[in-house]
Design an enzyme around this catalytic site. Structure first.
Site, PDB file in Angstrom:
ATOM      1  N   VAL A   7       2.276  -1.738   4.481  1.00  0.00           N
ATOM      2  CA  VAL A   7       1.970  -0.299   4.128  1.00  0.00           C
ATOM      3  C   VAL A   7       3.510   0.319   4.203  1.00  0.00           C
ATOM      4  O   VAL A   7       4.246   0.292   5.120  1.00  0.00           O
ATOM      5  CB  VAL A   7       1.019   0.236   5.576  1.00  0.00           C
ATOM      6  CG1 VAL A   7       0.830   1.499   5.610  1.00  0.00           C
ATOM      7  CG2 VAL A   7      -0.088  -0.689   5.654  1.00  0.00           C
ATOM      8  N   CYS A   8       3.780   1.287   3.325  1.00  0.00           N
ATOM      9  CA  CYS A   8       4.700   2.095   3.143  1.00  0.00           C
ATOM     10  C   CYS A   8       4.980   2.907   4.638  1.00  0.00           C
ATOM     11  O   CYS A   8       4.153   3.680   4.673  1.00  0.00           O
ATOM     12  CB  CYS A   8       4.882   2.997   2.032  1.00  0.00           C
ATOM     13  SG  CYS A   8       6.302   3.966   1.868  1.00  0.00           S
ATOM     14  N   VAL A   9       6.160   2.794   5.103  1.00  0.00           N
ATOM     15  CA  VAL A   9       6.420   3.749   6.394  1.00  0.00           C
ATOM     16  C   VAL A   9       6.216   5.198   6.078  1.00  0.00           C
ATOM     17  O   VAL A   9       5.657   6.115   6.830  1.00  0.00           O
ATOM     18  CB  VAL A   9       7.633   3.345   7.018  1.00  0.00           C
ATOM     19  CG1 VAL A   9       8.627   3.437   6.288  1.00  0.00           C
ATOM     20  CG2 VAL A   9       7.480   4.231   8.515  1.00  0.00           C
ATOM     21  N   ALA A  11       2.645   6.408   5.228  1.00  0.00           N
ATOM     22  CA  ALA A  11       1.932   6.297   6.304  1.00  0.00           C
ATOM     23  C   ALA A  11       2.361   7.195   7.155  1.00  0.00           C
ATOM     24  O   ALA A  11       1.136   7.926   7.785  1.00  0.00           O
ATOM     25  CB  ALA A  11       2.127   4.903   6.935  1.00  0.00           C
ATOM     26  N   PHE A  19       0.877  -1.253  -0.064  1.00  0.00           N
ATOM     27  CA  PHE A  19      -0.306   0.111   0.077  1.00  0.00           C
ATOM     28  C   PHE A  19       0.801   1.134   0.087  1.00  0.00           C
ATOM     29  O   PHE A  19       1.846   1.538   0.797  1.00  0.00           O
ATOM     30  CB  PHE A  19      -0.857   0.011   1.341  1.00  0.00           C
ATOM     31  CG  PHE A  19      -2.047  -1.267   1.174  1.00  0.00           C
ATOM     32  CD1 PHE A  19      -3.203  -0.889   0.649  1.00  0.00           C
ATOM     33  CD2 PHE A  19      -1.720  -2.575   1.701  1.00  0.00           C
ATOM     34  CE1 PHE A  19      -4.043  -1.983   0.574  1.00  0.00           C
ATOM     35  CE2 PHE A  19      -2.422  -3.483   1.944  1.00  0.00           C
ATOM     36  CZ  PHE A  19      -3.716  -3.263   1.082  1.00  0.00           C
TER      37      PHE A  19
END
Lengths: 129, 130
Positions: free
Chosen positions: B77-79, B82, B39
């Site tokens: 989820v991409c940090v 995010a 994501f």
């Protein structure tokens, strides 16, 4: 199947990033650049294509003071240091916007639509932003 | 065939995450492997457990969580994306001095390297979104 090459330590694939959106107004261009920079560490065969409004990502003289956003265009000049050297730009997209390769801040190869199609056909992984 | 899926758009405003979900579900039913779902961009908003749609609508977030539990999916989820958008797990929240976390079950926060690695390890990387 793709013609993957077995490299020492793993597979090398042809990764192509297609940049189609203007640099500001949405975050796609910035977050695409982040993927390219991280991806460089994986020692894949990387190319970038700039087309449609994406050509504006690499135009010279960007000034973002008026919109209060970070001007990240200097980073494209640093791509070479990450061994990301294959940059291609759509001839038609430049012409439609009254631009030439001289208006761009990095060295690129200008390709027509047919050449871009051929280039895309050679890729294993295409990420479009 | 082994797939990695990239979801670039948030739920409810854009069809992309619905389409990605239906693609993943159909691929699993057809016997394919989903190596990872990544994501990115506003796609990280698919991962907040605070999402509360009206009861007569689909729950996009729960649907991903349930599919992940059923098929042991790796939902990443991409940090960086995010953090920009206020999606955090307990560790991230603590590290950044926030008083709450909101990641939904089945999702994990990690880096963009997971996307590249997905592209390397999979037969196809399919991107959903504009």
């Amino acid at each position: 199947m793709s013609d993957e090459e077995m490299m020492e330590g793993g597979v090398q694939k042809k990764f192509c990033y297609i940049n189609r959106k203007a640099p500001y107004g949405t975050i796609y261009a910035l977050e695409s650049l982040e993927v390219v920079l991280i991806g460089a560490a994986f020692e894949q065969d990387v190319s970038l294509i700039f087309m449609d409004d994406g050509v504006f990502q690499i135009t010279k003289g960007q000034d973002t003071a008026g919109i209060g956003m970070k001007n990240f265009s200097p980073t494209y000049r640093a791509l070479e240091m990450y061994d990301v050297e294959k940059l291609y730009v759509s001839e038609e997209s430049l012409a439609e916007r009254g631009l030439t390769a001289d208006d761009l801040l990095v060295d690129v190869e200008v390709l027509n639509a047919e050449q871009i199609r051929d280039l895309m056909e050679q890729q294993d992984v295409i990420l479009s932003f | 065939m082994k797939f990695t899926i990239q979801v670039n758009e948030g739920p409810y405003t854009h069809q992309a995450s619905d389409t990605a979900y239906n693609f993943v579900k159909a691929a699993l039913e057809a016997g394919h492997e989903i190596y990872r779902v990544f994501f990115y961009h506003d796609g990280v908003n698919n991962a907040t457990r605070l999402t509360t749609p009206p009861q007569d609508d689909r729950n996009v977030v729960n649907r991903w969580s349930e599919l992940a539990a059923k098929h042991n999916l790796d939902l990443v989820v991409c940090v960086a994306a995010a953090q920009r958008r206020g999606i955090a797990d307990a560790d991230e929240a603590k590290r950044n001095g926030k008083d709450a976390d909101n990641i939904a079950p089945g999702f994990r926060i990690s880096g963009l390297g997971q996307l590249i690695e997905g592209g390397i390890q999979s037969d196809r990387l399919v991107v959903f979104g504009d």
